[in-house]
Design a protein around this motif. Structure first.
Motif, PDB file in Angstrom:
ATOM      1  N   UNK A   1       0.921  -1.378  -0.380  1.00 40.52           N
ATOM      2  CA  UNK A   1      -0.119   0.115  -0.587  1.00 40.52           C
ATOM      3  C   UNK A   1       0.909   0.756  -0.339  1.00 40.52           C
ATOM      4  N   UNK A   2       0.817   1.870  -0.860  1.00 38.82           N
ATOM      5  CA  UNK A   2       0.901   3.910  -0.887  1.00 38.82           C
ATOM      6  C   UNK A   2       1.457   3.880   0.774  1.00 38.82           C
TER       7      UNK A   2
ATOM      8  N   UNK B   1       4.174   4.646   3.303  1.00 43.32           N
ATOM      9  CA  UNK B   1       4.442   3.558   3.454  1.00 43.32           C
ATOM     10  C   UNK B   1       6.037   3.284   3.869  1.00 43.32           C
ATOM     11  N   UNK B   2       6.510   3.273   4.794  1.00 39.41           N
ATOM     12  CA  UNK B   2       7.715   2.841   5.005  1.00 39.41           C
ATOM     13  C   UNK B   2       8.346   1.987   4.264  1.00 39.41           C
ATOM     14  N   UNK B   3       7.724   0.962   4.070  1.00 37.79           N
ATOM     15  CA  UNK B   3       7.955  -0.434   3.239  1.00 37.79           C
ATOM     16  C   UNK B   3       8.040   0.138   2.079  1.00 37.79           C
ATOM     17  N   UNK B   4       7.025   0.554   1.507  1.00 34.60           N
ATOM     18  CA  UNK B   4       7.363   0.874  -0.294  1.00 34.60           C
ATOM     19  C   UNK B   4       7.878   2.183  -0.489  1.00 34.60           C
TER      20      UNK B   4
ATOM     21  N   UNK C   1       1.702   5.286 -10.951  1.00 34.29           N
ATOM     22  CA  UNK C   1       0.277   5.597 -11.442  1.00 34.29           C
ATOM     23  C   UNK C   1       0.354   5.989  -9.928  1.00 34.29           C
ATOM     24  N   UNK C   2       1.415   6.913  -9.496  1.00 34.95           N
ATOM     25  CA  UNK C   2       0.949   7.657  -8.340  1.00 34.95           C
ATOM     26  C   UNK C   2       0.310   9.017  -8.589  1.00 34.95           C
ATOM     27  N   UNK C   3      -0.811   9.519  -8.003  1.00 35.40           N
ATOM     28  CA  UNK C   3      -1.572  11.061  -7.434  1.00 35.40           C
ATOM     29  C   UNK C   3      -0.335  11.635  -7.944  1.00 35.40           C
TER      30      UNK C   3
END
Length: 466
Positions: free
Chosen positions: A13-14, A22-25, A47-49
């Motif tokens: 998850x973003x 999300x730190x892992x992301x 595909x990020x905003x």
């Protein structure tokens, strides 16, 4: 292309449950960027905003920022540049090739392009604009000529303007067949051959009208419009007051030059609110990403001014040096008087500065507001004075000292309410930003009045030497 660790996740998850990235992301994106894995970067961040993309770039190192944009290639939305702090944006623009920047800016709406270009050096602006088609380049150059923080800088030049003799059917057919329409629009603007604004037709009204009717018959005169040189705060107030979604912008000859949409005004409202808040603290337009030197430089000015205002308060204390020597309790208690006045003054000042910014405070209601603040200061002064007086009397086993400090607190609280209102109003009349300068002067006045009233009353009451 290098392969990343096979275990690197792509379905993270973003944002986490708290709304933070999300730190892992972020770690996964950094790993993919360092491995130069364009495919994995596209899967993670393609595909990020724009808001998420801008925040992601701010968390990366300078080298990784450039690498991320280059790995995303055409998938990178340059609108993300409007969502990041100015220092980060300027660094990124400096590191990217001018032709890539020009291509990305050329795909943006004109208001976003101006927002990005306006902070760049003139030579860099010219380099980018030279890469754009002549029509787009001339539109952006014209927008950049308008003063900062005016409607002209917010103008979006992608809008629909049609002649008044077209029928509703012609307009609908045009909208269905045209390939260069704005991405989003809410109104059709009606102009004469000289491109002077005649009126506007909302989309809902257009679709609810028979095809044979001329749009001149259903258009509404544009009651709310702004000039290109109008201050952006005034524009924001119109959006807020009339619940607008978009607003036409005209030049001095009433020619339509563009529109402003509510998404840009939300940014303006936030920017102005942040500016007032930062100004009250004397830190100007500081960003969290500024360097140590830039941060220190932005803060030092008012700190230096504060040195001299503090010296004035110290001078008042020195006048009663002999008084303090005789009654040491005065040295213990006098910061309390100044602190109560300072806090009260800051409360009044904050309300006043905001009222000035929103134009809620004017000549008609000035005396009513002043009377209210004085009564509030009087009531709070009585309550605080009694409380502090009891504490001081008990602490030093001296009821008379309690009466003295209670009286000083009352006087300083009323004074702070008075000057918390008058100082911002006076600065505003003099053309000085009250948000930036008020706190220094209000603090100085409350300190001086607090120290003087307490020490003078103590010297007079107890017959101490001056």
């Amino acid at each position: 292309m290098k392969e990343t660790d096979a275990a690197a996740p792509t379905d993270l998850a973003v944002r986490d449950e708290n709304g933070h990235l999300n730190a892992d992301w972020i770690q996964a994106v950094e790993t993919a960027v360092k491995a130069n894995d364009a495919e994995h970067v596209q899967e993670l961040a393609g595909d990020l905003h724009a808001a998420d993309s801008g925040e992601l770039i701010e968390t990366l190192s300078r080298e990784d920022r450039v690498a991320l944009v280059q790995l995303l290639g055409e998938g990178f939305d340059y609108t993300a540049l409007t969502e990041m702090d100015e220092p980060v944006r300027l660094q990124l623009l400096e590191d990217l090739p001018p032709d890539a920047v020009a291509q990305g800016i050329g795909e943006l709406e004109s208001d976003d392009a101006v927002f990005i270009l306006e902070d760049m050096e003139q030579a860099e602006q010219d380099m980018i604009l030279a890469e754009l088609p002549s029509v787009e380049s001339s539109q952006l150059r014209r927008a950049l000529e308008y003063p900062e923080d005016t409607a002209g800088r917010l103008v979006q030049t992608d809008f629909i303007a049609l002649p008044p003799f077209w029928t509703v059917g012609q307009v609908i057919d045009y909208l269905r067949s045209a390939t260069d329409l704005p991405e989003r629009f809410y109104e059709i603007y009606v102009v004469d051959p000289g491109f002077r604004l005649l009126g506007a037709v909302s989309l809902d009204k257009l679709l609810a009208t028979k095809r044979s009717k001329k749009i001149s018959k259903i258009m509404e005169e544009t009651r709310h419009l702004v000039r290109v040189n109008e201050d952006q705060e005034a524009v924001a107030r119109k959006f807020e007051r009339y619940n607008l979604v978009s607003l036409a912008v005209t030049d001095d000859a009433d020619r339509l030059v563009g529109i402003i949409t509510v998404d840009d005004i939300v940014d303006v409202i936030q920017e102005e609110a942040e500016e007032d808040m930062m100004g009250l603290a004397g830190v100007g337009d500081e960003e969290i990403s500024d360097s140590v030197f830039e941060t220190a430089r932005s803060r030092i000015t008012w700190l230096v001014v504060n040195v001299f205002t503090a010296l004035l308060a110290a001078t008042v204390i020195s006048m009663f040096e002999n008084t303090i020597d005789v009654m040491v309790a005065l040295a213990v208690l006098m910061p309390i008087v100044a602190s109560m006045g300072g806090n009260s003054g800051t409360q009044t000042m904050a309300v006043t500065v905001r009222a000035i910014a929103t134009q809620d405070l004017n000549k008609r209601n000035l005396w009513r507001v002043l009377r209210r603040e004085l009564l509030v200061g009087l009531m709070n002064g009585i309550g605080l004075g009694i409380l502090i007086g009891i504490i001081a009397a008990t602490w030093f086993a001296n009821p008379e000292l309690g009466v003295v400090i209670a009286t000083a607190v009352l006087l300083n609280t009323v004074c702070s309410a008075l000057f918390g209102l008058l100082v911002p109003m006076t600065l505003n009349r003099l053309g000085v930003d009250p948000a930036l300068a008020s706190s220094v002067f209000v603090t100085m006045i409350t300190d001086v009045v607090g120290f003087f009233s307490f020490l003078f009353l103590a010297a007079w009451w107890f017959g101490l030497p001056f």
